[in-house]
Design a protein around this motif. Structure first.
Motif, short mmCIF file in Angstrom:
data_model
loop_
_atom_site.label_atom_id
_atom_site.label_comp_id
_atom_site.label_asym_id
_atom_site.label_seq_id
_atom_site.Cartn_x
_atom_site.Cartn_y
_atom_site.Cartn_z
N GLY A 154 0.79 -1.24 0.00
CA GLY A 154 0.00 0.00 0.00
C GLY A 154 0.81 1.27 0.00
N ASN A 155 2.05 1.23 0.52
CA ASN A 155 2.86 2.44 0.57
C ASN A 155 4.24 2.26 -0.09
N TYR A 156 4.40 1.22 -0.87
CA TYR A 156 5.70 0.91 -1.46
C TYR A 156 6.18 2.03 -2.38
N HIS A 157 5.29 2.55 -3.21
CA HIS A 157 5.67 3.61 -4.15
C HIS A 157 6.22 4.82 -3.41
N GLU A 158 5.54 5.26 -2.36
CA GLU A 158 5.99 6.43 -1.61
C GLU A 158 7.33 6.17 -0.93
N LYS A 159 7.48 5.00 -0.34
CA LYS A 159 8.72 4.67 0.37
C LYS A 159 9.92 4.56 -0.58
N ILE A 160 9.71 3.94 -1.73
CA ILE A 160 10.85 3.79 -2.65
C ILE A 160 11.23 5.15 -3.23
N MET A 161 10.27 6.02 -3.46
CA MET A 161 10.60 7.36 -3.95
C MET A 161 11.33 8.16 -2.87
N GLU A 162 10.96 7.96 -1.62
CA GLU A 162 11.66 8.61 -0.50
C GLU A 162 13.11 8.14 -0.43
N ALA A 163 13.32 6.84 -0.52
CA ALA A 163 14.67 6.29 -0.47
C ALA A 163 15.46 6.70 -1.71
N PHE A 164 14.83 6.70 -2.85
CA PHE A 164 15.47 7.03 -4.11
C PHE A 164 15.93 8.49 -4.14
N ALA A 165 15.20 9.37 -3.47
CA ALA A 165 15.51 10.80 -3.46
C ALA A 165 16.57 11.18 -2.43
N ASP A 166 16.92 10.27 -1.54
CA ASP A 166 17.90 10.57 -0.49
C ASP A 166 19.30 10.60 -1.11
N PRO A 167 19.96 11.76 -1.10
CA PRO A 167 21.28 11.87 -1.75
C PRO A 167 22.39 11.11 -1.03
N GLU A 168 22.17 10.69 0.20
CA GLU A 168 23.19 9.97 0.95
C GLU A 168 23.23 8.48 0.61
N ILE A 169 22.17 7.96 -0.02
CA ILE A 169 22.11 6.54 -0.35
C ILE A 169 22.80 6.29 -1.69
N ASP A 170 23.81 5.42 -1.67
CA ASP A 170 24.55 5.08 -2.89
C ASP A 170 24.08 3.78 -3.51
N ILE A 171 23.68 2.82 -2.66
CA ILE A 171 23.19 1.52 -3.13
C ILE A 171 21.88 1.25 -2.42
N LEU A 172 20.87 0.87 -3.19
CA LEU A 172 19.55 0.57 -2.64
C LEU A 172 19.17 -0.85 -3.04
N ALA A 173 19.03 -1.72 -2.05
CA ALA A 173 18.62 -3.11 -2.31
C ALA A 173 17.11 -3.20 -2.22
N VAL A 174 16.50 -3.81 -3.21
CA VAL A 174 15.05 -3.98 -3.26
C VAL A 174 14.73 -5.42 -3.62
N ASN A 175 13.55 -5.85 -3.23
CA ASN A 175 13.07 -7.18 -3.61
C ASN A 175 12.55 -7.09 -5.05
N ALA A 176 13.01 -7.96 -5.93
CA ALA A 176 12.60 -7.93 -7.33
C ALA A 176 11.08 -8.07 -7.47
N LYS A 177 10.46 -8.82 -6.60
CA LYS A 177 9.01 -9.01 -6.66
C LYS A 177 8.27 -7.71 -6.36
N ASP A 178 8.82 -6.89 -5.47
CA ASP A 178 8.18 -5.62 -5.13
C ASP A 178 8.18 -4.64 -6.29
N LEU A 179 9.20 -4.71 -7.14
CA LEU A 179 9.28 -3.80 -8.28
C LEU A 179 8.16 -4.06 -9.29
N GLN A 180 7.65 -5.27 -9.32
CA GLN A 180 6.62 -5.62 -10.30
C GLN A 180 5.33 -4.82 -10.10
#
Length: 100
Positions: free
Chosen positions: A29-55
């Motif tokens: 229900g909130n995956y899109h918002e959370k991944i955009m939050e993590a994606f926008a953080d300039p301090e994060i260089d590598i982001l591990a995600v579950n391949a199934k969640d990306l679907q």
């Protein structure tokens, strides 16, 4: 170098046990918002995600995330070929290249 992980409680548990501190708990229900939050953080260089969640993401967002150079997004649970391409794109060297 800051490494982060995003996913449900079960997915991030192993990363937490390994000492990863940047964790984003996300459910469908909130995956899109959370991944955009993590994606926008300039301090994060590598982001591990579950391949199934990306679907569950829209095609545009999924392509933006998968093709990102900063942060480099590593989808866990994909094939070795996909991981090989991500490493090659991130560092410019094919680590799996075999001698002929």
């Amino acid at each position: 170098m800051e490494i982060a992980v995003i996913g449900n409680e079960e997915f991030v548990l192993g990363f937490r046990l390994a000492g990863l501190r940047r964790v984003f708990i996300a459910e469908p229900g909130n995956y899109h918002e959370k991944i955009m939050e993590a994606f926008a953080d300039p301090e994060i260089d590598i982001l591990a995600v579950n391949a199934k969640d990306l679907q569950g993401l829209s095609t545009n967002i999924k392509n933006k995330i998968i093709n990102s150079i900063h942060p480099v997004v590593v989808s866990v649970g994909d094939s070795v070929t996909d991981l090989r391409e991500k490493i090659k794109r991130a560092i410019g060297v094919d680590l799996y290249k075999e001698d002929e």
